[in-house]
Design a protein around this motif. Structure first.
Motif, PDB file in Angstrom:
ATOM      1  N   THR B 177       3.937  16.600  11.268  1.00 51.64           N
ATOM      2  CA  THR B 177       2.603  16.720  11.767  1.00 51.64           C
ATOM      3  C   THR B 177       1.735  16.255  10.364  1.00 51.64           C
ATOM      4  O   THR B 177       1.056  15.316  10.550  1.00 51.64           O
ATOM      5  CB  THR B 177       1.134  18.043  11.535  1.00 51.64           C
ATOM      6  N   HIS B 186       4.533   6.640  14.561  1.00 55.87           N
ATOM      7  CA  HIS B 186       5.081   8.059  15.105  1.00 55.87           C
ATOM      8  C   HIS B 186       6.699   8.092  15.183  1.00 55.87           C
ATOM      9  O   HIS B 186       7.500   7.932  14.542  1.00 55.87           O
ATOM     10  CB  HIS B 186       4.871   7.768  16.821  1.00 55.87           C
ATOM     11  N   SER B 222       5.803  13.489  17.545  1.00 53.50           N
ATOM     12  CA  SER B 222       4.446  13.229  16.930  1.00 53.50           C
ATOM     13  C   SER B 222       3.936  11.571  17.248  1.00 53.50           C
ATOM     14  O   SER B 222       5.005  10.218  16.594  1.00 53.50           O
ATOM     15  CB  SER B 222       4.482  13.656  15.829  1.00 53.50           C
ATOM     16  N   VAL B 236      -2.862  13.859  14.717  1.00 52.79           N
ATOM     17  CA  VAL B 236      -1.556  13.929  15.389  1.00 52.79           C
ATOM     18  C   VAL B 236      -1.850  14.604  16.823  1.00 52.79           C
ATOM     19  O   VAL B 236      -2.258  15.888  17.001  1.00 52.79           O
ATOM     20  CB  VAL B 236      -1.376  14.182  14.180  1.00 52.79           C
ATOM     21  N   ASN B 238       1.471  15.696  19.067  1.00 54.60           N
ATOM     22  CA  ASN B 238       2.028  16.725  19.178  1.00 54.60           C
ATOM     23  C   ASN B 238       3.110  17.126  20.451  1.00 54.60           C
ATOM     24  O   ASN B 238       2.104  17.816  21.399  1.00 54.60           O
ATOM     25  CB  ASN B 238       2.624  17.636  18.560  1.00 54.60           C
ATOM     26  N   ASP B 240       5.879  18.556  22.349  1.00 50.47           N
ATOM     27  CA  ASP B 240       7.360  19.193  21.987  1.00 50.47           C
ATOM     28  C   ASP B 240       7.913  20.439  23.249  1.00 50.47           C
ATOM     29  O   ASP B 240       7.167  20.136  24.037  1.00 50.47           O
ATOM     30  CB  ASP B 240       7.043  20.032  20.565  1.00 50.47           C
TER      31      ASP B 240
END
Lengths: 67, 286
Positions: B177, B186, B222, B236, B238, B240
């Motif tokens: 991050t 990215h 990210s 940011v 994310n 995941d």
């Protein structure tokens, strides 16, 4: 272990973007785009898929840095 | 051209470029208009001087010199005299509650869209395996040489059911991050393929941070949510995943499939009231 293996920049080449399947626009995204004040984003909502896809690529470049 | 003059011109150019990076379109237009006005004043001053109107000439020449200098001092005052400086504009905290609700909905759409895409590739994947969050710069938690910490707001974490992760705070350049925030680019990040499941040293993950991160976390995609003008990261995003991993190309396609929602989230971030974060290094005059 090198950084390259653990973490790398995604490479969005023209191949990826050309076959892009952008999916449907959710109501919340539509609302945000309409209220964004960025007139160029409105074309993302265009009924013509070609125009909408082209505007989406511009949006990806401007707001997400994806080229 | 003498060396000192060349150096001075170069440093002036660098200074201007650095200051203009964060300038708004209105500021850029203002600088352009001031340039035109002062050029006209200088030219008119020279014309009056040639015609013997020394009073008018002096007034116009002074105007032509004073206006750009005062503008320069006003706009670039933060950079003047600095050895180096860094700046970015981030959403002001707390975020407007109604905008935060919209961001929260968008984030869930992104997560569900990402899950649907990946589930088509692997039917074993369950909803709990795909998560999403957005980190914002909390400048109120700065200190000890760090200008800000990147934190997750309560409404900007989806499917993050491991409470220790709620306390995650990354410094600039720390964790995937922190890297994405600083680089505004990215990236996809995976655990190192070792038994310990470590993170690459480049992320400067402290033991405390490693302890908080979900043990089954396998990958993080990210994305910087960027300011469309300055191209700096505002936050940011994310997405995941736990347990299962996919190829880079599949992640790229996944991001593309939800890119409209991601772009919408960035546009919403960009519309928020902002603060300027500024780090300045200067020499102390004895």
């Amino acid at each position: 272990m090198t950084e390259f293996i653990a973490s790398r920049k995604l490479r969005f080449g023209s191949k990826v973007l050309d076959r892009a399947k952008f999916g449907n626009i959710s109501p919340i995204t539509e609302k945000v785009i309409r209220n964004s004040g960025d007139k160029s984003l409105l074309t993302v909502l265009d009924a013509d898929p070609e125009k909408a896809n082209s505007a989406t690529r511009t949006m990806m470049r401007k707001y997400l840095g994806i080229k | 051209m003498p060396g000192f003059l060349k150096d001075w011109l170069e440093s002036t150019k660098d200074l201007g470029r650095a200051a203009m990076e964060g300038a708004t379109p209105r500021q850029k237009i203002f600088v352009f208009v001031v340039g035109v006005i002062s050029s006209i004043a200088l030219l008119a001053g020279i014309v009056f001087l040639l015609h013997g109107e020394s009073l008018f000439a002096c007034a116009l020449l002074l105007l032509g010199i004073a206006v750009p200098i005062s503008t320069y001092m006003r706009i670039f005052r933060d950079e003047l005299g600095a050895v180096s400086s860094w700046q970015c504009f981030v959403p002001k905290l707390p975020i407007d509650p109604s905008a935060l609700d919209d961001m929260s909905q968008l984030l869930e759409h992104i997560r569900v869209g990402a899950f649907n895409f990946l589930h088509d590739l692997n039917n074993d994947l369950r909803d709990k395996h795909v998560r999403a969050n957005a980190f914002l710069a909390d400048y109120r938690r700065g200190g000890n040489g760090i200008a800000f910490k990147l934190v997750m707001l309560d409404k900007l974490r989806k499917n993050m059911n491991h409470p220790p992760e709620w306390q995650l705070e990354f410094g600039p350049g720390q964790g995937a991050t922190g890297c994405v925030f600083i680089e505004a680019d990215h990236r996809v990040t995976r655990r190192l393929p070792t038994d310990e499941g470590e993170w690459d040293a480049v992320f400067k993950m402290s033991d405390e941070l490693k302890e908080k991160v979900h043990k089954d976390l396998k990958w993080i995609v990210s994305l910087p949510l960027k300011d469309p003008v300055s191209q700096c990261a505002l936050a940011v995003l994310n997405v995941d995943g736990l347990d299962y991993d996919f190829s880079d190309e599949q992640y790229m396609d996944m991001v593309t499939s939800v890119s409209r929602d991601c772009g919408g989230l960035a546009a919403l971030m960009a519309k928020q009231e902002r603060v300027k974060l500024f780090v300045r290094v200067e020499e102390i005059q004895k």
